[in-house]
Design an enzyme around this catalytic site. Structure first.
Site, mmCIF file in Angstrom:
data_model
loop_
_atom_site.group_PDB
_atom_site.id
_atom_site.type_symbol
_atom_site.label_atom_id
_atom_site.label_comp_id
_atom_site.label_asym_id
_atom_site.label_seq_id
_atom_site.Cartn_x
_atom_site.Cartn_y
_atom_site.Cartn_z
ATOM 1 N N ARG A 107 0.841 -1.210 0.000
ATOM 2 C CA ARG A 107 0.000 0.000 0.000
ATOM 3 C C ARG A 107 0.868 1.249 0.000
ATOM 4 O O ARG A 107 2.006 1.220 0.465
ATOM 5 C CB ARG A 107 -0.980 -0.015 1.189
ATOM 6 C CG ARG A 107 -0.349 -0.200 2.535
ATOM 7 C CD ARG A 107 -1.368 -0.183 3.672
ATOM 8 N NE ARG A 107 -0.784 0.483 4.822
ATOM 9 C CZ ARG A 107 0.051 -0.098 5.677
ATOM 10 N NH1 ARG A 107 0.388 -1.377 5.518
ATOM 11 N NH2 ARG A 107 0.557 0.585 6.684
ATOM 12 N N GLY A 174 -8.970 -10.289 2.186
ATOM 13 C CA GLY A 174 -9.810 -9.131 2.505
ATOM 14 C C GLY A 174 -11.236 -9.574 2.808
ATOM 15 O O GLY A 174 -11.570 -10.760 2.734
ATOM 16 N N GLU A 204 -14.904 -18.242 3.153
ATOM 17 C CA GLU A 204 -14.861 -17.757 4.541
ATOM 18 C C GLU A 204 -16.283 -17.412 4.984
ATOM 19 O O GLU A 204 -16.609 -17.435 6.164
ATOM 20 C CB GLU A 204 -13.946 -16.526 4.627
ATOM 21 C CG GLU A 204 -12.927 -16.638 5.753
ATOM 22 C CD GLU A 204 -12.015 -15.425 5.886
ATOM 23 O OE1 GLU A 204 -11.764 -14.736 4.877
ATOM 24 O OE2 GLU A 204 -11.543 -15.184 7.004
ATOM 25 N N ASP A 285 -2.945 -17.414 10.603
ATOM 26 C CA ASP A 285 -3.718 -16.327 9.987
ATOM 27 C C ASP A 285 -3.196 -14.956 10.444
ATOM 28 O O ASP A 285 -2.521 -14.279 9.700
ATOM 29 C CB ASP A 285 -5.213 -16.464 10.308
ATOM 30 C CG ASP A 285 -6.090 -15.787 9.272
ATOM 31 O OD1 ASP A 285 -5.564 -15.368 8.231
ATOM 32 O OD2 ASP A 285 -7.322 -15.696 9.484
ATOM 33 N N ASP A 286 -3.567 -14.574 11.676
ATOM 34 C CA ASP A 286 -3.178 -13.267 12.217
ATOM 35 C C ASP A 286 -2.832 -13.498 13.689
ATOM 36 O O ASP A 286 -3.681 -13.302 14.564
ATOM 37 C CB ASP A 286 -4.355 -12.288 12.110
ATOM 38 C CG ASP A 286 -4.811 -12.060 10.678
ATOM 39 O OD1 ASP A 286 -4.098 -11.385 9.937
ATOM 40 O OD2 ASP A 286 -5.885 -12.586 10.302
HETATM 41 C C1 6MZ Z 1 -9.461 -12.253 4.827
HETATM 42 C C2 6MZ Z 1 -7.683 -11.261 5.908
HETATM 43 C C3 6MZ Z 1 -7.954 -12.013 7.080
HETATM 44 O O1 6MZ Z 1 -1.879 -7.529 4.169
HETATM 45 O O2 6MZ Z 1 -1.817 -5.534 5.646
HETATM 46 N N1 6MZ Z 1 -6.627 -10.486 6.167
HETATM 47 N N2 6MZ Z 1 -8.435 -11.395 4.799
HETATM 48 N N3 6MZ Z 1 -9.785 -12.996 5.907
HETATM 49 C C4 6MZ Z 1 -9.074 -12.887 7.056
HETATM 50 N N4 6MZ Z 1 -9.505 -13.633 8.131
HETATM 51 C C5 6MZ Z 1 -9.518 -13.185 9.470
HETATM 52 N N5 6MZ Z 1 -7.031 -11.697 7.993
HETATM 53 C C6 6MZ Z 1 -6.217 -10.765 7.418
HETATM 54 O O3 6MZ Z 1 -2.355 -7.795 6.605
HETATM 55 C C7 6MZ Z 1 -3.666 -7.454 6.972
HETATM 56 C C8 6MZ Z 1 -4.634 -7.752 5.827
HETATM 57 O O4 6MZ Z 1 -4.742 -9.169 5.621
HETATM 58 C C9 6MZ Z 1 -6.054 -9.509 5.205
HETATM 59 C C10 6MZ Z 1 -6.874 -8.226 5.193
HETATM 60 O O5 6MZ Z 1 -6.906 -7.712 3.887
HETATM 61 C C11 6MZ Z 1 -6.068 -7.318 6.115
HETATM 62 O O6 6MZ Z 1 -6.257 -5.940 5.863
HETATM 63 P P1 6MZ Z 1 -1.498 -7.006 5.501
HETATM 64 O O7 6MZ Z 1 -0.078 -7.294 5.880
#
Ligand code: 6MZ
Length: 348
Positions: A107, A174, A204, A285-286
């Site tokens: 970005r 996203g 999802e 995932d996160d």
């Molecule tokens: C879909 C997800 C996500 O890219 O800025 N992201 N997209 N489903 C999910 N499940 C929970 N978790 C994260 O990392 C953040 C971005 O990853 C995607 C989203 O677009 C989010 O803004 P980056 O490094």
């Protein structure tokens, strides 16, 4: 060795980790300090506590897409992004992860453009102190219009040519209720033709038509795959298509539980996919947002589905088959096999 220790020491492969969702609290605090020292203002103080979407959180999947803006506010300079990458990779390494494909959405910010964004992550990946083998997947966000998606695809192809041993794939992620897969097909096809491997967030939320279109596209991997089995909002047709395709699915248990995409660990679709012999890969995932780690995800999976240590080790071993950097497969596999031999776990 207890199960927790076992899951930590097991050499693991992470194939579904979004960089900005993976920032730990300590990384975020270090980034805040770096930004303050560089005179970069951010407003994250008020929102830091909202970054973690833990168990029992009242927020759900649709809310979680606002959460990422908290991390985004901290990674607006090349220095901060490089540091975020290095620290995150180090955390995965310390958790026993030996190979990772980090993904991120390039970005523009007030302090860098998309090229500088990718350069910063590549620098973080190239940190010579890293023991973990790290690769990058470039993300396309479903909210992007065609021109933006084309620009990201151009960038992914350019960096794949420049760093073929680092930039290995492209993915679509996203908010799943926004955008249509068909609009991204031309760009994804172009990326694939240029040699990038493809992963798609798939099912999802309930959307059987899109699931079928995605499976027909034959990506190398699918992400989540929640609503594919008829029990979870899929149809006989979507399930059959997945079973016939045998496309590996990147599963993220805690993410799906905490976003309420599934009702609990016991009812996670891991069971249906695993029993049907569909290749599955355990991921975080996160890990920042969902307060987890890769070893914790392996442990939760083992405890919930009563898996033996051998079965858990085999999940790590089979994940090596699906890494995008084919050159690395044997090296990573050897690490897992050595661990299995050392712990007298049958390896053949
Ligand atoms: C879909 C997800 C996500 O890219 O800025 N992201 N997209 N489903 C999910 N499940 C929970 N978790 C994260 O990392 C953040 C971005 O990853 C995607 C989203 O677009 C989010 O803004 P980056 O490094």
């Amino acid at each position: 060795m207890d199960l927790f220790q076992f899951c930590r020491e097991l050499p693991k492969v992470e194939l579904h980790a979004h960089l900005n969702g993976s920032l730990s609290k300590s990384t975020m605090l270090l980034l805040k300090r770096l930004n303050a020292d560089s005179g970069i203002k951010d407003e994250t103080n008020t929102f830091m506590d909202e970054f973690v979407m833990g168990a029992g959180d009242t927020r759900s999947l649709s809310d979680c897409f606002q959460i990422f803006s908290i991390a985004h506010a901290l990674t607006t300079t090349p220095q901060a992004l490089q540091m975020a990458t290095s620290l995150t990779l180090r955390e995965f390494q310390d958790d026993g992860c030996c190979y990772i494909e980090l993904r991120s959405t390039p970005r523009d910010t007030p302090h860098m453009n998309k090229n500088q964004y990718v350069d910063a992550i590549v620098k973080g990946i190239k940190n010579p102190e890293n023991l973990i083998i790290s690769r990058l997947i470039i993300s396309i966000n479903r909210t992007m219009v065609t021109a933006e998606c084309d620009a990201i695809t151009d960038l992914a192809i350019e960096y794949h040519k420049k760093y073929p041993d680092i930039v290995v794939g492209i993915e679509l992620s996203g908010n799943p209720i926004v955008g249509e897969f068909q609009n991204f097909l031309p760009a994804l096809t172009r990326a694939r033709d240029a040699g990038l491997k493809v992963s798609l967030h798939c099912g999802e939320v309930r959307n059987p038509k899109e699931v079928l279109d995605m499976i027909n596209f034959k990506p190398e991997r699918l992400g989540h795959g929640v609503c594919i089995h008829p029990k979870f909002g899929g149809t006989q047709e979507t399930w059959q298509a997945l079973c016939n395709s045998l496309i590996p699915v990147e599963l993220c248990l805690t993410s799906n539980v905490n976003t309420k995409s599934v009702s609990g660990y016991e009812s996670h679709h891991f069971k249906e996919l695993y029993e049907a012999g569909i290749p599955v890969i355990i991921n975080t995932d996160d890990k920042g947002v969902f307060a987890t780690s890769l070893s914790q995800e392996y442990m939760l999976c083992a405890e919930t589905f009563h898996l033996e240590k051998e079965q858990i080790a085999r999940l790590a071993l089979s994940a090596c088959q699906y890494i995008f950097d084919t050159e690395c497969r044997d090296t990573v596999k050897t690490k897992v096999l050595e661990f299995m031999n050392k712990h007298y776990i049958c390896s053949y």
